[in-house]
Write an enzyme that holds these catalytic residues in place. Structure first.
Site, mmCIF file in Angstrom:
data_model
loop_
_atom_site.group_PDB
_atom_site.id
_atom_site.type_symbol
_atom_site.label_atom_id
_atom_site.label_comp_id
_atom_site.label_asym_id
_atom_site.label_seq_id
_atom_site.Cartn_x
_atom_site.Cartn_y
_atom_site.Cartn_z
ATOM 1 N N ARG A 1 0.858 -1.181 0.000
ATOM 2 C CA ARG A 1 0.000 0.000 0.000
ATOM 3 C C ARG A 1 0.894 1.231 0.000
ATOM 4 O O ARG A 1 1.917 1.272 0.676
ATOM 5 C CB ARG A 1 -0.900 0.033 1.237
ATOM 6 C CG ARG A 1 -2.004 -1.021 1.252
ATOM 7 C CD ARG A 1 -3.115 -0.669 0.270
ATOM 8 N NE ARG A 1 -4.270 -1.531 0.433
ATOM 9 C CZ ARG A 1 -4.473 -2.648 -0.245
ATOM 10 N NH1 ARG A 1 -3.556 -3.065 -1.120
ATOM 11 N NH2 ARG A 1 -5.561 -3.358 -0.059
ATOM 12 N N HIS B 1 -0.731 -0.346 -10.032
ATOM 13 C CA HIS B 1 -1.317 -1.269 -9.046
ATOM 14 C C HIS B 1 -1.855 -2.531 -9.725
ATOM 15 O O HIS B 1 -3.048 -2.834 -9.682
ATOM 16 C CB HIS B 1 -2.442 -0.584 -8.260
ATOM 17 C CG HIS B 1 -2.732 -1.285 -6.954
ATOM 18 N ND1 HIS B 1 -3.330 -0.661 -5.887
ATOM 19 C CD2 HIS B 1 -2.513 -2.567 -6.554
ATOM 20 C CE1 HIS B 1 -3.466 -1.519 -4.878
ATOM 21 N NE2 HIS B 1 -2.988 -2.691 -5.272
ATOM 22 N N GLU C 1 -3.392 6.949 -4.991
ATOM 23 C CA GLU C 1 -3.633 6.402 -6.330
ATOM 24 C C GLU C 1 -5.123 6.452 -6.685
ATOM 25 O O GLU C 1 -5.975 6.382 -5.795
ATOM 26 C CB GLU C 1 -3.123 4.965 -6.413
ATOM 27 C CG GLU C 1 -3.773 3.987 -5.466
ATOM 28 C CD GLU C 1 -3.120 2.620 -5.535
ATOM 29 O OE1 GLU C 1 -3.874 1.647 -5.699
ATOM 30 O OE2 GLU C 1 -1.885 2.506 -5.412
#
Length: 309
Positions: free
Chosen positions: A228, A275, A257
């Site tokens: 994360r 991601h 993000e």
């Protein structure tokens, strides 16, 4: 009457199809007025499929029994409130271990050998007139892993296949693991060439990779984050990447993000990834199947497959 469940965001097509076969699915994100819809229909909902469930939504779903999360991380679910209200929570661990571990090694090689930059060097026609340069390799380097859980162990195995030495930091030493354990993250960073972050998110780990940790990793050190974005002091990391205090970074996650600080885009000592740790067809299909299997188990009165709460 079929069981009514709620989605608050889009899920994988195969997962949505499986849910539709078994349950009456309501998609809150497609409602013109979500709050009005919840006020009228919320009491009929017995399950939530997806993630991002906070106390406010639980308040609107008084008969909610289970939250089946799509993903291994559940830091975006208020598990404390769920437990207090006897709402079960499940996630989708294990099925994404290989995909995330593969991407991690891919990011490391990409950063060490400047693979994205090499691709552009050829595409831009520079090769006939210049040498691309010499960079580093993984062989013989020390990899420090922050979070030696299921995925961390898969990363460690692949790193050893790359002839790397593996050490780790976590909440406690794991006696069955052969790798050297550090009880101090700064010390591990100082002794490592690479630092891979694969620990859970949440308040307990927020900015655990501090400026002090990044400085200890140093001018030749390289950071990889596949966990994360909140685990890293992002402004400090950016500053150190710009001034040479940190050797490089390969990032699959960011603090806010999908918004990425523009300054990252100008750096040639970073590899940026959207991601995509678990973003393969086979893994996402398996994650969706596990989400559905947890719901099926709950409503059949059987033990949950991957319970969090």
């Amino acid at each position: 009457m079929t069981i009514e469940i709620l989605q608050t965001g889009k899920l994988l097509a195969s997962c949505e199809a499986a849910l539709a076969e078994r349950y009456t699915v309501h998609k809150l994100h497609e409602q013109a007025d979500p709050k009005a819809w919840l006020a009228e229909h919320g009491a009929r909902i017995r399950a939530h499929a997806g993630s991002g469930v906070q106390a406010e939504l639980m308040d609107a779903l008084p008969n909610l029994e289970i939250i089946a999360s799509f993903g291994v991380g559940y830091d975006n679910i208020d598990t404390k409130t769920a437990k207090a209200r006897n709402i079960r929570v499940t996630n989708t661990p294990d099925v994404l271990n290989d995909a995330v571990a593969e991407l991690t090694i891919g990011l490391m090689i990409s950063l060490a050998r400047r693979i994205p930059q090499g691709d552009q060097f050829v595409r831009q026609g520079k090769w006939p007139n210049a040498s691309f340069g010499l960079y580093s390799e993984l062989t013989g380097k020390t990899l420090g892993i922050l979070g030696l859980g299921r995925i961390g162990k898969e990363i460690a195995a692949r790193a050893q296949a790359m002839k790397m030495r593996v050490v780790y930091h976590g909440r406690k030493r794991q006696p069955s693991e052969p790798h050297v354990f550090y009880d101090n993250l700064v010390d591990m960073a100082r002794d490592s060439d690479w630092l891979v972050i694969i620990a859970p998110g949440g308040k307990g780990t927020e900015r655990i990779v501090s400026r002090e940790v990044l400085t200890a990793l140093g001018a030749k050190g390289k950071l990889v984050n596949v966990a994360r974005g909140t685990l890293v002091d992002e402004p400090a990391m950016l500053e150190l990447l710009q001034n040479g205090g940190l050797g490089g970074a390969a990032l699959d996650v960011f603090e806010n993000e999908p918004q990425v600080p523009e300054a990252f885009l100008a750096l040639d000592n970073v590899v940026l990834s959207p991601h995509q740790g678990s973003a393969t067809h086979q893994t996402r299909d398996a994650m969706g199947a596990l989400l559905v299997a947890n719901l099926d188990a709950h409503f059949a009165g059987e033990p949950l497959i991957s319970a969090v709460v």
